[in-house]
Design an enzyme around this catalytic site. Structure first.
Site, PDB file in Angstrom:
ATOM      1  N   ASN A 272      18.589  18.574   0.483  1.00  0.00           N
ATOM      2  CA  ASN A 272      17.358  18.836   1.241  1.00  0.00           C
ATOM      3  C   ASN A 272      17.374  20.270   1.756  1.00  0.00           C
ATOM      4  OD1 ASN A 272      18.608  18.901   3.975  1.00  0.00           O
ATOM      5  ND2 ASN A 272      19.135  16.792   3.427  1.00  0.00           N
TER       6      ASN A 272
ATOM      7  N   ASP B  92      19.224  10.055   3.203  1.00  0.00           N
ATOM      8  CA  ASP B  92      19.055   8.635   3.501  1.00  0.00           C
ATOM      9  C   ASP B  92      19.639   7.763   2.399  1.00  0.00           C
ATOM     10  OD1 ASP B  92      17.709   8.866   5.987  1.00  0.00           O
ATOM     11  OD2 ASP B  92      15.979   9.656   4.892  1.00  0.00           O
TER      12      ASP B  92
ATOM     13  N   PHE C 204      18.489  13.988  16.523  1.00  0.00           N
ATOM     14  CA  PHE C 204      17.370  14.866  16.163  1.00  0.00           C
ATOM     15  C   PHE C 204      16.383  14.080  15.319  1.00  0.00           C
ATOM     16  CE2 PHE C 204      17.622  19.433  17.131  1.00  0.00           C
ATOM     17  CZ  PHE C 204      18.764  19.410  17.899  1.00  0.00           C
TER      18      PHE C 204
HETATM   19  O1  C5P Z   1      16.718   8.097  10.884  1.00  0.00           O
HETATM   20  P1  C5P Z   1      16.556   9.580  10.807  1.00  0.00           P
HETATM   21  O2  C5P Z   1      17.260  10.177   9.614  1.00  0.00           O
HETATM   22  O3  C5P Z   1      15.188  10.089  10.933  1.00  0.00           O
HETATM   23  O4  C5P Z   1      17.326  10.085  12.121  1.00  0.00           O
HETATM   24  C1  C5P Z   1      17.653  11.422  12.323  1.00  0.00           C
HETATM   25  C2  C5P Z   1      18.850  11.501  13.243  1.00  0.00           C
HETATM   26  O5  C5P Z   1      19.885  10.626  12.825  1.00  0.00           O
HETATM   27  C3  C5P Z   1      19.490  12.871  13.186  1.00  0.00           C
HETATM   28  O6  C5P Z   1      20.108  13.080  14.442  1.00  0.00           O
HETATM   29  C4  C5P Z   1      20.503  12.721  12.072  1.00  0.00           C
HETATM   30  O7  C5P Z   1      21.555  13.668  12.173  1.00  0.00           O
HETATM   31  C5  C5P Z   1      21.002  11.311  12.292  1.00  0.00           C
HETATM   32  N1  C5P Z   1      21.379  10.602  11.060  1.00  0.00           N
HETATM   33  C6  C5P Z   1      22.689  10.238  10.861  1.00  0.00           C
HETATM   34  N2  C5P Z   1      23.041   9.539   9.732  1.00  0.00           N
HETATM   35  C7  C5P Z   1      22.114   9.194   8.797  1.00  0.00           C
HETATM   36  C8  C5P Z   1      20.782   9.579   8.997  1.00  0.00           C
HETATM   37  C9  C5P Z   1      20.439  10.287  10.128  1.00  0.00           C
HETATM   38  O8  C5P Z   1      23.546  10.548  11.704  1.00  0.00           O
HETATM   39  N3  C5P Z   1      22.479   8.537   7.728  1.00  0.00           N
END
Ligand code: C5P
Length: 400
Positions: free
Chosen positions: A211, A280, A325
């Site tokens: 990304n 994700d 975040f």
């Molecule tokens: O669920 P989302 O990706 O939108 O959430 C963003 C937050 O969760 C950010 O703080 C990101 O660093 C963290 N995150 C994480 N592990 C993942 C996905 C997101 O720690 N697999």
């Protein structure tokens, strides 16, 4: 460029050593950051670099001896440090450190160090054997006890051809130390873990999915947390950024590697700030050989969901205080509130992704149990310092 030393008056002292050549770059960069710098040189320093060079770069007269008639009251040792915010000796020779310990005052620089009413920072620069010698080590310890801040020295190749401890810190490192010195120590004694950058998920040995995260916000937060006195570990996906001074960096590529690295150290941390743009999903079955191109039929990839690092850490018993975040492209408030509750974290920082990815400025809002608190648009480093302040005021329960 942020003017991190705007309004600061610094006396930069040079004693004799080949590292004087780095002080030319240092003074230049101090001026760039908004400082006004009075350069004072010992006689030995003038054998390594000329006063003309330092005058041209500082834009001010350089002072070389205690009898300088340019100062109206003829007391340069007093006048130069009154109103100064700090005296920085770079380079500091073994001899100059010994003089400081003894309180000797036989030239302008040693006299003004004794007569000063402001903090003293000292950047040693000498051959590794001179640095390791018992008297120098004793002197460094005594200077610390006297409240002097010792910066470095660094380790590596030396001008004498030897390798070891004793190099003067690089100008960028000294600058980071100086800027950090003036920041309030809001996180003193705290351990802070930060994830930053993108993750990179392989498809086959040559292709990846990633990304647009630059890592700038995470790196700026790591720097701001170090400036605030924290011990900082940065777990970073691939970025083009250099490690902030004083920060320990662990490099990872995939979300799984980031998960493992975070979980290995999360239990010992006081604060966890998840800034990384973690993928994700990852490809369910990574091909061991390069997938051959078939123009008629593109390959079909299937994905599995990566573990949520932040949500996992937030559930740890006695785990760190967690900050998340949220980069959204629409309906920021609604999504950010919902995300904070879903992840079970006390604070979430939200921004609109299209405005901030790879930019140097950012517009963020803090979301906590009291609602949304927008911050003014500013440089990422400035915003990072404001966020560290916001975290520090909440983490010990002064604000829930
Ligand atoms: O669920 P989302 O990706 O939108 O959430 C963003 C937050 O969760 C950010 O703080 C990101 O660093 C963290 N995150 C994480 N592990 C993942 C996905 C997101 O720690 N697999």
């Amino acid at each position: 460029m942020t003017k991190d030393l705007q309004g600061k008056r610094i006396v930069l002292g040079l004693s004799g050593g080949i590292a004087c050549y780095k002080s030319a770059e240092l003074v230049r960069r101090m001026i760039d950051l908004g400082a006004s710098v009075d350069v004072v040189m010992t006689d030995a320093a003038t054998h390594f670099i000329t006063a003309v060079t330092m005058q041209a770069l500082s834009g001010r007269p350089v002072f070389l001896d205690a009898w300088d008639a340019r100062i109206p009251n003829n007391m340069p040792h007093i006048d130069l440090t009154r109103g100064a915010d700090a005296v920085l000796i770079a380079p500091a020779s073994a001899d100059f450190m010994a003089k400081l310990v003894q309180g000797r005052a036989d030239d302008l620089l040693s006299t003004l160090c004794l007569a000063r009413a402001c903090p003293l920072l000292v950047a040693p620069a000498m051959n590794r054997e001179m640095w390791a010698a018992a008297p120098t080590q004793r002197n460094a310890e005594q200077l610390k006890r006297d409240g002097v801040m010792i910066l470095g020295p660094g380790n590596g190749d030396q001008a004498c051809g030897e390798t070891g401890d004793g190099r003067m810190l690089e100008p960028a490192q000294l600058l980071a130390e100086l800027v950090g010195f003036f920041q309030p120590k809001l996180l003193s004694g705290k351990r802070v873990l930060i994830t930053a950058g993108p993750t990179v998920e392989p498809i086959d040995p040559v292709r990846v999915i990633s990304n647009r995260s630059s890592g700038k916000t995470g790196y700026a937060l790591a720097r701001a947390a170090w400036e605030a006195g924290a011990e900082v570990t940065l777990i970073s996906g691939p970025t083009a950024l250099s490690t902030p001074h004083g920060v320990t960096r662990i490099n990872v590529e995939t979300a799984e590697q980031m998960y493992n690295a975070v979980l290995a150290s999360a239990a010992n941390q006081d604060i966890f700030i998840a800034v990384a743009a973690v993928a994700d999903w990852r490809v369910a079955k990574v091909a061991t050989d390069k997938i051959k191109k078939n123009a008629d039929q593109p390959p079909e990839l299937s994905f599995i969901t990566n573990p949520d690092i932040l949500a996992t850490v937030a559930k740890l018993p006695n785990g760190p205080w967690c900050v998340g975040f949220a980069a959204e492209t629409e309906r920021l408030s609604e999504f950010a509130h919902e995300k904070r509750l879903r992840k079970g974290i006390p604070m979430l920082i939200g921004n609109l992704a299209q405005h901030v990815m790879d930019a140097d400025h950012t517009t963020v809002s803090i979301f906590d149990m009291h609602g949304e608190h927008p911050l003014a648009t500013s440089g990422k480093q400035d915003v990072a310092r404001q966020l560290i302040h916001a975290i520090a005021t909440r983490v010990d329960g002064t604000q829930a």
